[in-house]
Every structure is written in C-alpha cells, then in structure tokens.
Design an enzyme around this catalytic site. Structure first.
Site, PDB file in Angstrom:
ATOM      1  N   HIS A  54       0.918  -1.123  -0.066  1.00  0.00           N
ATOM      2  CA  HIS A  54      -0.091  -0.039  -0.008  1.00  0.00           C
ATOM      3  C   HIS A  54       0.555   1.154  -0.077  1.00  0.00           C
ATOM      4  O   HIS A  54       0.690   2.478  -0.708  1.00  0.00           O
ATOM      5  CB  HIS A  54      -1.019   0.044   1.351  1.00  0.00           C
ATOM      6  CG  HIS A  54      -2.013  -0.941   0.989  1.00  0.00           C
ATOM      7  ND1 HIS A  54      -2.703  -1.492   2.224  1.00  0.00           N
ATOM      8  CD2 HIS A  54      -2.573  -1.668   0.023  1.00  0.00           C
ATOM      9  CE1 HIS A  54      -3.624  -2.394   1.616  1.00  0.00           C
ATOM     10  NE2 HIS A  54      -3.565  -2.274   0.297  1.00  0.00           N
ATOM     11  N   ARG A  78      -1.776  -1.585 -17.235  1.00  0.00           N
ATOM     12  CA  ARG A  78      -1.804  -2.849 -16.444  1.00  0.00           C
ATOM     13  C   ARG A  78      -2.965  -3.208 -15.446  1.00  0.00           C
ATOM     14  O   ARG A  78      -2.985  -2.163 -14.282  1.00  0.00           O
ATOM     15  CB  ARG A  78      -0.602  -2.921 -15.872  1.00  0.00           C
ATOM     16  CG  ARG A  78       0.774  -3.061 -16.475  1.00  0.00           C
ATOM     17  CD  ARG A  78       1.692  -3.308 -15.629  1.00  0.00           C
ATOM     18  NE  ARG A  78       2.982  -3.634 -16.247  1.00  0.00           N
ATOM     19  CZ  ARG A  78       4.069  -2.860 -16.830  1.00  0.00           C
ATOM     20  NH1 ARG A  78       4.125  -1.670 -16.579  1.00  0.00           N
ATOM     21  NH2 ARG A  78       5.281  -3.395 -17.438  1.00  0.00           N
ATOM     22  N   ARG A  96      -4.893  -3.844 -21.018  1.00  0.00           N
ATOM     23  CA  ARG A  96      -4.555  -5.212 -21.056  1.00  0.00           C
ATOM     24  C   ARG A  96      -5.375  -5.937 -20.125  1.00  0.00           C
ATOM     25  O   ARG A  96      -5.568  -5.457 -19.010  1.00  0.00           O
ATOM     26  CB  ARG A  96      -2.992  -5.364 -20.764  1.00  0.00           C
ATOM     27  CG  ARG A  96      -2.668  -6.761 -20.762  1.00  0.00           C
ATOM     28  CD  ARG A  96      -1.172  -6.987 -20.293  1.00  0.00           C
ATOM     29  NE  ARG A  96      -0.786  -6.458 -19.066  1.00  0.00           N
ATOM     30  CZ  ARG A  96       0.288  -6.682 -18.268  1.00  0.00           C
ATOM     31  NH1 ARG A  96       1.347  -7.009 -19.341  1.00  0.00           N
ATOM     32  NH2 ARG A  96       0.604  -6.478 -17.183  1.00  0.00           N
ATOM     33  N   GLU A 137       5.171 -11.664 -26.153  1.00  0.00           N
ATOM     34  CA  GLU A 137       5.979 -11.561 -24.941  1.00  0.00           C
ATOM     35  C   GLU A 137       6.458 -13.161 -24.606  1.00  0.00           C
ATOM     36  O   GLU A 137       7.141 -13.424 -23.645  1.00  0.00           O
ATOM     37  CB  GLU A 137       5.427 -10.991 -23.533  1.00  0.00           C
ATOM     38  CG  GLU A 137       4.047 -11.493 -23.260  1.00  0.00           C
ATOM     39  CD  GLU A 137       3.445 -10.800 -22.076  1.00  0.00           C
ATOM     40  OE1 GLU A 137       4.189 -10.064 -21.110  1.00  0.00           O
ATOM     41  OE2 GLU A 137       2.398 -10.807 -21.803  1.00  0.00           O
ATOM     42  N   ASP A 185       8.814  -9.917 -20.540  1.00  0.00           N
ATOM     43  CA  ASP A 185       8.926 -11.335 -20.408  1.00  0.00           C
ATOM     44  C   ASP A 185       9.470 -12.056 -21.634  1.00  0.00           C
ATOM     45  O   ASP A 185      10.003 -13.041 -21.466  1.00  0.00           O
ATOM     46  CB  ASP A 185       7.277 -11.648 -20.312  1.00  0.00           C
ATOM     47  CG  ASP A 185       6.811 -11.391 -19.001  1.00  0.00           C
ATOM     48  OD1 ASP A 185       7.479 -11.975 -18.008  1.00  0.00           O
ATOM     49  OD2 ASP A 185       5.875 -11.046 -18.898  1.00  0.00           O
ATOM     50  N   CYS A 189       5.870  -2.311 -25.195  1.00  0.00           N
ATOM     51  CA  CYS A 189       5.458  -1.792 -23.872  1.00  0.00           C
ATOM     52  C   CYS A 189       6.281  -2.390 -23.044  1.00  0.00           C
ATOM     53  O   CYS A 189       6.248  -1.971 -21.657  1.00  0.00           O
ATOM     54  CB  CYS A 189       3.996  -2.058 -23.777  1.00  0.00           C
ATOM     55  SG  CYS A 189       3.487  -4.003 -23.780  1.00  0.00           S
TER      56      CYS A 189
HETATM   57  C1  PEP Z   1       6.310  -7.231 -20.570  1.00  0.00           C
HETATM   58  O1  PEP Z   1       6.352  -8.621 -20.252  1.00  0.00           O
HETATM   59  O2  PEP Z   1       7.312  -6.636 -21.033  1.00  0.00           O
HETATM   60  C2  PEP Z   1       5.333  -6.320 -20.069  1.00  0.00           C
HETATM   61  C3  PEP Z   1       4.960  -5.194 -20.678  1.00  0.00           C
HETATM   62  O3  PEP Z   1       4.219  -6.817 -19.137  1.00  0.00           O
HETATM   63  P1  PEP Z   1       4.481  -6.813 -17.440  1.00  0.00           P
HETATM   64  O4  PEP Z   1       6.022  -6.124 -17.414  1.00  0.00           O
HETATM   65  O5  PEP Z   1       3.475  -6.313 -16.951  1.00  0.00           O
HETATM   66  O6  PEP Z   1       4.813  -8.564 -17.434  1.00  0.00           O
HETATM   67 MG    MG Z   2       4.738  -9.460 -19.399  1.00  0.00          MG
END
Ligand code: PEP
Ligand code: MG
Length: 543
Positions: free
Chosen positions: A193, A300, A336, A434, A458, A505
């Site tokens: 938090h 997100r 997303r 990803e 990822d 992203c």
């Molecule tokens: C990623 O995997 O690059 C991504 C943007 O998603 P997250 O970082 O939320 O897994």
């Molecule tokens: Mg990701």
C-alpha cells in the site's frame, strides 16, 4: 572515504528527496485499563460499539474523499478497513472478553493482535500484508475508546523525509499536506500500500530496506533516490551535491517536457512514432498526459484487482476504465486484460502452488479458465469504449488458437450486452508478443489482430531463460541480444505482411540505447513509464 549509511531497498516510486529525517515509530498503544468491574459491562460494551461506529464513520469519510478526487484504488483500501472494523468475528471476540471483565480497549488490542498474527503466518503474500491493516484498525478503535487519537504523524510540521517500519494507509492520509518529501520504509514491496500511495501522491519512495532502517532512525538528514531504490543517511557534502545534481537533471528533463508536451514526433526521415504511457491506475492518467503521452500503450489492470481483498465488480472496472479513456479524449488507450500469476498473486482467487509460477497459470491462460473473472472485465471494457478510443490486448498469448478462444469470449460478452440493451462499442484487438512462441507464430496471429505490442520484459526472460527478477542475471536482462532482436524483427516482419502496426510496451521502449534499434526493426509505437516520455521523444526527433 564515505562516511554515511546507505540503505538499499525496492525502487517503489521515482524521484529524489533530500531533507530532515522524521522517524515515525509509533509506540505500541497501551490500554488505559486492563480490567473492569462487573457492574459496568453493559456500559463498556456500548462504549466499544460506539467507538467502532466512530472509526467506521471516519474511515468511510476518508474513502469518500479519495473517491471524489479520483483515488478509486486508495479508497478501496479504506473500504477494506471499514469491513475489518465491522467484522463480526472481531466483535464477538472483543465482546466475549469484555463480558469476562477485560477492558474494551485491552480486548480490542489483543484480539486485533491475534488476527494480525494469524494473517502474518499465512503463505499468501497479500494476506500476510493485511496483518498491519488489521492491527491498525484495532488500534484506531482502542484509541477511540480511550477518547483520543493516536498522536503521531499528523504532528509533522516541516517538510521531511519520513522513515518508518511501515506506514498504514491511515498514517499516509494523516500526513499534513506538503509535509512529506518522501518515504523510506523497512517493510513492503512495489505493490504494498505505501508504494501505491507514494506513486499516486507523486512522492519518491524506497521500501523494503529491512532491518537497516534501525540504524537510520536517529538520522538528521536523509537523501533518497526512488528510481534507483536507495537512501543515504546523514549524507556527506559530496553526496548531497550529487543528489542535488540528480534533482537538477530531473528538473532539466522536466523543462524538456514543455518543448515536447503537445508535439508528435517524427524521425528525421519523417517516420511518425507514437510515444505513449504505461499506467497501472486511473490516477496515473493525468500525470502521463502532463508528460506528453500521446495515449496509453499499456494499462496494467492487475493493480485494480490487487489493491483490495475482493475482486472489483464489472461496475467498478467500468468506472476505472471510463475515467482513463475520458482523460485521454481521442487518444488511444490500450487496456491489457488481467495478467496475474508469475510474481503477482490475486487475492480472492484460488491460485495453485506452482513450482515455476512464471511458466504457470498466468495471463490469458488463467483468464480463459475463469470466465467468471474474464467476462466482467471484457464487458466493462466494451462498455467503457463508448467514451473514447479504447483498444484491448491479451497478455501471454502463445498461438492463434488462444487468441481465437479469447475473441470468442469477447464475442459472447458483446452478444450479452446487446441482448440486455446495454451501450457498448467495438474495440480493436491486439496481442502482446511476450513469449517466444507468439513471436515465432506471429505470421499466424497477425491477420487476426489490429496490432502487436511486444512485452520485452517477459520476452527477454523466456528467450534467454533468465528470470526477470534475478539480480545476478542482470547481464542477461537486456533486449539488446541477438536472439531477442531476431524475435522482434520476425514479429515486425509478420506485422508488415499483414498490414498491422507494432508497439513495444516492455521497459526496453524507454531505454535510450534501444529506441533507435526498435524503430529500425519496424516498431512504430513506444510505451513507457511517463517520466521517460520527453527523453524518448527527443531521441526520436534526432534520429
Ligand atoms: C512485459 O512483459 O514486457 C510487459 C510489458 O508486461 P509485464 O511487465 O506487466 O509483465
Ligand atoms: Mg509481461
């Protein structure tokens, strides 16, 4: 020779703060009386119930105030505190003790403590983090019974860096406006938090510094770097200058902001590149716009689900999405769908213990298996789409079949809304690339979507078999590796053939050295945390 203590922790909220230290170490609240006499039991039960009512009223007022100012996530924290204060088990536990002649203040402190210990002992990261909340609520009720507030952080009367073992949400909102320069906290993670509140208040914060905080409690001055995740206690003059230098650089970067604020950018050859923001809550929308975001490339949504003990309803999600889309007007906002699992647990959903959670039940895999979770989100997105330019993308997809399955559920939601006569709008659909599988199958997926968004965080970890959170593997946590670049190139190639656009992203989108390489490969949209936007726009204009 450096002559200071350095505390290293989690980079929870970026920015630099230098200032006098304010150590907030609330002493354990002591009950005024341990026992009561039999003839006042009825009266004392009444006093406990009245105290609960007063605390519930204050908490609800705080929640309403936050909600009015757009702090839906933070308001949810206080709603949860109201539930804790009204919890029947807490009440029956306290009342039983009062009937056994314990004073109500002693009873509520001890029952709260037992609940907190029970929470702290669970394996579930979310529930164990709730230990502090229940303790906080019990203390507030006890303080109310004893006829006064727990004096402390509300006394802060000069702008200071707050050092604390933990800060409960009720502490954070009690800090007088403008008096906190930043936070250094012993406990916590990026999703605790205090981190969430720090980001929404725009204050730098380092959390999870652990026991080292004890050495800092007597400090006079603290300097902290919330982007790097460390703080320096009683810094020497050279260190103070280096922090001031960093502050100046941030201010200089902010000056760039003016130049690029409303501008669209093109490379010198005239290629138009969209620079958009990654956000995690509706409250971040304004800040992103101020920094020149041309839209949202990644919303997100998991934080909406993680900040509270129960799942958000379709209506609550609709409100959050609507707020963001409305703030951005005609500009695109890509939502997303839920991506929990891996390092993110979801309170309210029974997640299996997994040997390798990053290779487990996460992202679209979980959504497809839990329509009761997936459909309210899709319905909320379709409804919010009536307010602006909204797009949707699915995380962790590995092939065209998964995409089709997700599209089928979206179609079901459309039909349901139509039959109910609810207003909704069509949305463009994209897929996050990803996983190496998605990049390899990009040519199959591309004809069925409007865009790709490459999640390099990822994609790197799965391609190079290097856990994204493992400090020792830093060398392998870069998109600038031939294998990763090759998969990005392949994705862009497939997109070109199908006539769709590609964005990035993951963190690489905001890394100055990666920007030219990604553009060269064919990427036309870069989505990053808002503070990186002016820097990246400048780089693009010079290409
Ligand atoms: C990623 O995997 O690059 C991504 C943007 O998603 P997250 O970082 O939320 O897994
Ligand atoms: Mg990701």
């Amino acid at each position: 020779m450096k002559d200071y203590v350095r505390l290293t922790g989690v980079a929870a909220s970026e920015g630099i703060a230098i200032g006098p230290a304010f150590a907030y170490v609330p002493g354990d609240l002591k009950p005024e009386r341990e026992n009561i006499s039999e003839d006042v039991v009825g009266e004392e039960l009444e006093s406990f119930r009245n105290a609960v009512k007063a605390v519930v009223r204050k908490l609800s007022e705080t929640a309403d105030g936050l909600r009015e100012s757009g702090g839906e996530g933070e308001a949810g924290i206080f709603d949860a505190h109201v539930e804790m204060a009204e919890d029947p088990e807490l009440h029956s536990g306290v009342e039983e003790r009062v009937r056994d002649l314990q004073s109500p203040e002693a009873a509520v402190i001890s029952v709260g403590e037992e609940f907190a210990e029970m929470f702290a002992a669970t394996e579930d990261e979310y529930l164990s983090a709730r230990a502090e909340d229940v303790r906080d609520v019990a203390y507030q009720i006890a303080a109310e019974i004893m006829g006064g507030e727990d004096a402390g952080i509300e006394m802060l009367d000069k702008p200071s860096v707050v050092l604390a073992r933990n800060l409960a949400p009720s502490d954070t909102v009690n800090i007088p406006k403008g008096m906190a320069l930043g936070f250094v906290i012993a406990e916590g993670s990026r999703t605790s938090h205090v981190s969430i509140m720090a980001r929404s208040m725009g204050l730098p914060a380092v959390v999870g510094v652990g026991r080292a905080l004890e050495e800092a409690l007597a400090a006079e001055v603290v300097a902290l770097d919330g982007a790097e995740g460390y703080a320096v206690v009683d810094p020497d003059p050279a260190t103070i200058s280096s922090f001031e230098e960093k502050q100046k650089n941030i201010a200089a970067e902010a000056a760039l902001l003016k130049e690029y604020k409303h501008g669209q950018v093109r490379t010198r050859e005239g290629r138009r590149i969209e620079v958009v923001a990654n956000i995690g809550s509706a409250q971040e929308a304004e800040g992103a716009l101020e920094r020149g975001a041309e839209g949202v490339g990644l919303f997100r949504t998991e934080f909406l689900f993680m900040e509270r003990p129960e799942l958000p309803t379709e209506e609550e999600q609709y409100e959050a999405y609507r707020k963001v889309v409305k703030s951005f007007g005609e500009k695109p906002v890509i939502i997303r769908t839920l991506d929990v699992g891996g390092d993110k647990d979801l309170p309210g959903v029974d997640q299996p213990e997994e040997e390798n959670p990053f290779l487990g039940w996460r992202g679209i895999r979980m959504s497809l298996d839990t329509p009761e979770l997936f459909k309210p989100q899709l319905r909320a997105i379709l409804r919010a789409a009536t307010h602006g330019n909204l797009k949707i993308m699915f995380p962790m997809v590995v092939d065209a079949d998964e995409l089709r399955a997700a599209k089928k559920v979206l179609e079901e939601c459309r039909r349901e809304l139509e039959n109910e006569g609810s207003r909704f709008n069509e949305v463009e659909i994209g897929v996050m690339v990803e996983t190496p599988a998605a990049a390899i199958c990009a040519a199959d997926i591309a004809p069925e979507v409007s865009f790709f968004s490459i999640g390099t965080n990822d994609l790197i970890q799965y391609t190079l078999a290097a856990d994204r959170g493992n400090e020792r593997l830093r060398r392998l946590q870069s998109a600038d590796h031939p294998a990763v670049l090759s998969l990005i190139g392949r994705t862009c190639e497939a997109a070109r053939e199908a006539g769709i656009w590609v964005g990035v992203c993951g963190e690489a989108a905001g890394e100055p050295a990666m920007v030219p390489k990604l553009i060269e490969l064919g990427v036309t949209e870069l989505s990053m945390s808002a503070p990186a936007i002016p820097r990246v726009k400048k780089i693009i204009s010079g290409l």
